[in-house]
Design an enzyme around this catalytic site. Structure first.
Site, short mmCIF file in Angstrom:
data_model
loop_
_atom_site.label_atom_id
_atom_site.label_comp_id
_atom_site.label_asym_id
_atom_site.label_seq_id
_atom_site.Cartn_x
_atom_site.Cartn_y
_atom_site.Cartn_z
N ASP A 1 -59.11 37.04 -71.90
CA ASP A 1 -59.47 38.50 -72.67
C ASP A 1 -60.46 38.21 -73.84
O ASP A 1 -60.49 36.92 -74.04
CB ASP A 1 -58.39 38.71 -74.27
CG ASP A 1 -58.50 39.63 -75.04
OD1 ASP A 1 -58.69 40.75 -74.54
OD2 ASP A 1 -58.29 39.69 -76.42
N GLU B 1 -60.13 42.42 -68.14
CA GLU B 1 -60.44 43.39 -68.34
C GLU B 1 -61.62 44.45 -68.22
O GLU B 1 -62.86 43.70 -68.46
CB GLU B 1 -59.76 43.83 -69.91
CG GLU B 1 -59.57 44.60 -70.51
CD GLU B 1 -58.76 45.63 -71.84
OE1 GLU B 1 -59.07 46.46 -72.05
OE2 GLU B 1 -59.46 44.47 -72.41
N CYS C 1 -46.15 44.47 -76.15
CA CYS C 1 -45.36 42.65 -76.89
C CYS C 1 -44.67 42.45 -75.54
O CYS C 1 -44.38 43.13 -74.02
CB CYS C 1 -43.95 43.16 -76.68
SG CYS C 1 -43.49 41.62 -77.56
N CYS D 1 -40.80 41.54 -74.57
CA CYS D 1 -40.13 42.55 -74.33
C CYS D 1 -40.53 43.60 -73.91
O CYS D 1 -39.55 44.87 -73.28
CB CYS D 1 -38.65 42.81 -76.12
SG CYS D 1 -40.05 44.04 -76.89
N CYS E 1 -42.99 41.70 -83.04
CA CYS E 1 -42.17 43.47 -82.69
C CYS E 1 -40.68 43.25 -83.51
O CYS E 1 -40.44 42.24 -83.54
CB CYS E 1 -42.56 43.14 -81.25
SG CYS E 1 -41.48 44.17 -79.96
N CYS F 1 -38.20 43.35 -81.59
CA CYS F 1 -37.78 41.81 -80.68
C CYS F 1 -38.05 41.18 -81.67
O CYS F 1 -37.34 39.80 -81.71
CB CYS F 1 -37.90 41.54 -79.46
SG CYS F 1 -39.78 40.76 -79.12
N ASP G 1 -54.69 38.06 -79.66
CA ASP G 1 -55.77 38.26 -78.10
C ASP G 1 -54.91 37.28 -77.14
O ASP G 1 -54.81 37.68 -75.78
CB ASP G 1 -56.69 36.66 -78.53
CG ASP G 1 -57.36 38.01 -79.83
OD1 ASP G 1 -57.46 39.05 -79.62
OD2 ASP G 1 -58.36 37.23 -80.30
#
Length: 398
Positions: free
Chosen positions: A189, A274, A327, A330, A346, A348, A355
């Site tokens: 990333d 990306e 996430c 999950c 999150c 969860c 990042d």
């Protein structure tokens, strides 16, 4: 069957006064021929809807040399002039193939000063390079040796805006071979605070090369702006000083990217990045300078051609893939994720570094492509907000 990779080995050299004058004349003639041929092809299409071929422009060049106005074209080697016509033909081929915009005229002040010589216009023997129309060899600074037993097929001489002279020798490099296969895969990333964040959790600091010389560059540019426009000696000296600072920044940036991309290619079999549209991102006036300094496009370009050399795979995930909002534990997709949010928790109960989480998601999406051909663009209307992990396999090009 083993195929050798062609590589360009670039070196600095110090021309004599006679060589510098000859090369400057060659640069000017190359630019003139390119512009004349482009004007002729444009006029033919606008007037008669006729496409002018390379052979036709080559015949035009012969006729131009016989005129009194353009007789000076005979004073330089004919090979760089023919190569200019070939480059123009390539530009038109890319234009008609919708891979590039319409060719533009070259400028004496802003265009790259270069000339390309093929084997008939240079002699390389015993480590000495002699170009056509020159009696002495170029004084090249051999910073690294050429591959043993190879000879250059093309020589390109250029001068950058900082006044430095370079010669680039295109050779086959038998040392470039596919590296031993490894099962290592990694997600990368890119960012601004950290240049790269890897799915392993490692963060590589952004050197911010432009910021280190920003004060000196601003001073040099203010000094240049105060000089009267024209070809005066003071303006040339001020422009050269600013250009040297730009060159120093670019050299440091290029060196950093080469080291990073070589390391990633050597250590990993699959690299997932990306697919960013940098040209649109730099339209943000607040981030344009930082994005340009990070050179994400150059990073991707280096990564791709080195991966091709060494038998690695680079996968570009769709630019709309919500790597930061998803996430990795999950699969829950958050609605928004402002840039100032660097860590988030999150539902969860998993706390994510923005990042690192994005790098994990990029890696998972890239592996889905290699394993089952699943798309890396999430479904827009998933009931539970999770990304699509299994889709209809798409046909992959070899």
């Amino acid at each position: 069957m083993t195929t050798h990779v062609k590589r360009a080995f670039k070196y600095r050299f110090c021309p004599t006064d006679a060589q510098a004058a000859e090369l400057s004349r060659t640069f000017g003639c190359v630019r003139k021929v390119y512009n004349l041929a482009l004007a002729a092809r444009t006029q033919a299409w606008a007037t008669h809807q006729e496409r002018v071929t390379y052979n036709a422009t080559s015949a035009m060049l012969t006729a131009w040399k016989k005129t009194g106005e353009l007789a000076y074209l005979n004073e330089v080697s004919s090979v760089p002039l023919q190569q200019a016509l070939r480059h123009l033909q390539t530009a038109f081929t890319n234009f008609f193939g919708k891979r590039a915009k319409y060719p533009r005229f070259t400028s004496r002040k802003t265009s790259r000063r270069s000339a390309e010589y093929t084997t008939s216009a240079f002699r390389f023997r015993n480590g000495e390079l002699r170009l056509a129309k020159m009696s002495e060899p170029l004084r090249i600074v051999w910073s690294r040796p050429l591959p043993e037993g190879t000879k250059p097929s093309t020589v390109t001489v250029s001068q950058d805006s900082a006044g430095r002279w370079f010669v680039s020798l295109l050779c086959e490099d038998p040392s470039v071979k596919p590296l031993p296969a490894t099962g290592q895969a990694i997600g990368v990333d890119v960012g601004l605070n950290h240049l790269l964040t890897l799915s392993t959790g490692e963060k590589i600091t952004n050197p911010r090369h432009e910021r280190r010389d920003r004060a000196a560059l601003a001073k040099a540019q203010r000094n240049l702006a105060r000089k009267a426009r024209g070809d005066g000696a003071n303006r040339r000296k001020a422009r050269l000083k600013a250009a040297k600072i730009h060159a120093r920044i670019a050299d440091r940036r290029r060196d950093t990217l080469h080291k990073l991309t070589t390391r990633l290619v050597r250590e990993n079999q699959t690299i997932v990045i990306e697919d960013l549209t940098v040209r649109n991102m730099v339209k943000n006036r607040k981030l344009a300078r930082a994005i340009s300094d990070a050179a994400w496009s150059e990073f991707r370009s280096m990564l791709e051609y080195k991966a091709q050399w060494y038998g690695r795979e680079v996968i570009a995930v769709d630019r709309w893939f919500p790597s930061s909002r998803l996430c990795s534990a999950c699969g829950t997709l958050r609605d928004t994720m402002p840039l100032n949010v660097r860590t988030w928790t999150c539902d969860c109960a998993t706390t994510h570094d923005r990042d690192v989480n994005a790098a994990h998601n990029l890696l998972a999406a890239g592996l889905a492509v290699t394993v089952c051909g699943a798309g890396v663009r999430p479904q827009r209307s998933t009931p539970d907000g999770q990304s699509a992990t299994k889709q209809k396999p798409s046909r992959r090009e070899p």
